[in-house]
Design a protein around this motif. Structure first.
Motif, short mmCIF file in Angstrom:
data_model
loop_
_atom_site.label_atom_id
_atom_site.label_comp_id
_atom_site.label_asym_id
_atom_site.label_seq_id
_atom_site.Cartn_x
_atom_site.Cartn_y
_atom_site.Cartn_z
N GLU A 1 8.45 7.30 1.58
CA GLU A 1 7.23 6.57 1.22
C GLU A 1 6.41 6.22 2.45
O GLU A 1 5.17 6.29 2.42
N ILE A 2 7.07 5.84 3.52
CA ILE A 2 6.35 5.49 4.75
C ILE A 2 5.72 6.73 5.38
O ILE A 2 4.54 6.72 5.75
N VAL A 3 6.50 7.80 5.49
CA VAL A 3 5.98 9.02 6.12
C VAL A 3 4.85 9.62 5.29
O VAL A 3 3.88 10.16 5.85
N GLU B 1 0.82 -1.21 0.00
CA GLU B 1 0.00 0.00 0.00
C GLU B 1 0.85 1.27 0.00
O GLU B 1 0.37 2.33 -0.39
N SER B 2 2.10 1.18 0.43
CA SER B 2 2.93 2.38 0.57
C SER B 2 4.03 2.50 -0.49
O SER B 2 4.66 3.55 -0.60
N LEU C 1 -1.75 5.53 7.33
CA LEU C 1 -1.88 4.08 7.29
C LEU C 1 -1.14 3.43 8.45
O LEU C 1 -1.63 2.47 9.06
N PHE C 2 0.03 3.95 8.78
CA PHE C 2 0.89 3.32 9.77
C PHE C 2 0.55 3.71 11.20
O PHE C 2 0.53 2.86 12.09
N VAL C 3 0.34 4.99 11.46
CA VAL C 3 0.25 5.44 12.84
C VAL C 3 -0.95 6.32 13.15
O VAL C 3 -1.42 6.36 14.29
N ASP D 1 8.94 -0.84 -6.19
CA ASP D 1 10.22 -1.53 -6.29
C ASP D 1 10.38 -2.61 -5.23
O ASP D 1 11.45 -3.21 -5.08
N GLY D 2 9.34 -2.86 -4.45
CA GLY D 2 9.33 -3.97 -3.50
C GLY D 2 9.83 -3.64 -2.12
O GLY D 2 9.80 -4.50 -1.23
#
Length: 350
Positions: A324-326, A311-312, A331-333, A317-318
């Protein structure tokens, strides 16, 4: 009775009716608690004997299953509550709900630095999975931290077997064993065997990770053999190294003169015959015991790690960069902005 009641409070997780795979650890907790309070050791012994000789009247579950990542519904179309608790753990996820989006992104960025174990600037599915497992098992690390302080006696950052033995058994080994056959020396020998298996470099000293494996062997692949062996020894009453049907049922249920078995006991008899005893010789060997208590469950942490990466992963590129996370922090936090209605409610309360 007050001391005995307090002593029962140290049993981890499910209490005294839980699987006795970690039974020696419970004795250790009892001993340490009473020693620190300077209570008579005979009280601890009384509790241990009661626990060792009694059988539960309700079903005892020795099977090791991973706890669910979250009790929330996993429906990203509605919210990301499941993902927040899976990624952070239930309690930590609540703290992010109090943050602004800017604060949430900042703290998430710091977490990414910890998740990226090899410091190559990317978070892989495997690194994400290990992080999720760590977040879900935070209670284990809290337990290890607490016990570490009372066993690293010389404060050198290691717990040697001698330190552990002296701190745990030093007060009782000089006493004679009771007449019923319960033996602290046997318990110590069992602990030493487990300690040596956890001690990967074989120096008879445990670092924090090795000490964690010693206290919680079910969490480590290289400790699974000792989990199986200790379980088998607990249940195998005739000493033949195998578990027969009577031993299997007797470990779970005390008939106590009642000829009417609960329905679940009949079901367990069928489970033993049809599924546990794979080679149909009437007994469970080590491999059959392993298949029973350590089943190959669906790996929820791996599935969630793949989901979060998919999703992120903006460039597909796997693996994930910190950016990308931030960028997908909701979604994460999460933060106050991702649960606006609840944030308003909190504001009204103040």
């Amino acid at each position: 009775m007050g001391t005995l009641w307090k002593c029962t409070g140290v049993f981890p997780r499910g209490g005294p009716t839980e699987s006795t795979t970690n039974f020696p650890a419970r004795h250790r907790e009892c001993l340490n608690k009473l020693r620190m309070e300077l209570r008579p050791l005979v009280m601890c012994f009384a509790l241990c004997v009661v626990y060792a000789t009694s059988k539960p009247t309700e079903k005892k579950d020795r099977v090791h299953h991973d706890d669910p990542l979250s009790n929330k519904e996993h429906d990203d179309a509605e919210n990301f509550d499941y993902d927040h608790e899976a990624f952070l753990g239930q309690e930590e996820a609540k703290t992010f709900d109090q943050l602004t989006p800017e604060e949430s992104k900042e703290r998430l960025g710091m977490l990414v630095d910890r998740i990226d174990e090899d410091k190559d600037g990317f978070v892989t599915v495997e690194e994400m999975k290990r992080w999720i497992k760590h977040a879900q098992k935070r209670w284990i690390y809290d337990d290890v931290d607490r016990q570490w302080k009372s066993h690293d006696l010389n404060e050198d950052g290691m717990v040697s077997w001698e330190e552990y033995k002296n701190a745990t058994y030093g007060y009782v080994l000089d006493d004679s064993d009771p007449e019923d056959g319960f033996s602290y020396r046997q318990m110590m020998a069992r602990d030493e065997r487990r300690f040596k298996m956890a001690d990967l470099d074989k120096d008879l000293k445990a670092n924090k990770e090795e000490f964690t494996a010693f206290l919680h062997p079910e969490e480590y692949d290289h400790m699974k053999d000792i989990v199986v062996l200790e379980t088998l020894e607990d249940i195998d009453k005739n000493g033949d190294g195998l578990i027969d049907l009577d031993e299997y049922i007797g470990d779970m249920y005390n008939q106590d003169g009642d000829n009417t078995e609960p329905e679940w006991v009949k079901t367990e008899r069928e489970q033993f015959t049809e599924f546990r005893d794979k080679n149909k010789d009437g007994k469970m060997d080590k491999e059959e015991t392993r298949d029973w208590i350590l089943p190959s469950d669906y790996d929820h942490a791996e599935a969630e790690a793949k989901h979060l990466v998919y999703e992120s992963d903006a460039d597909k590129d796997g693996h994930l960069t910190k950016e990308e996370i931030v960028d997908k922090y909701d979604l994460f936090v999460g933060s106050q902005a991702t649960d606006f209605g609840e944030a308003l409610t909190r504001h009204d309360e103040f």
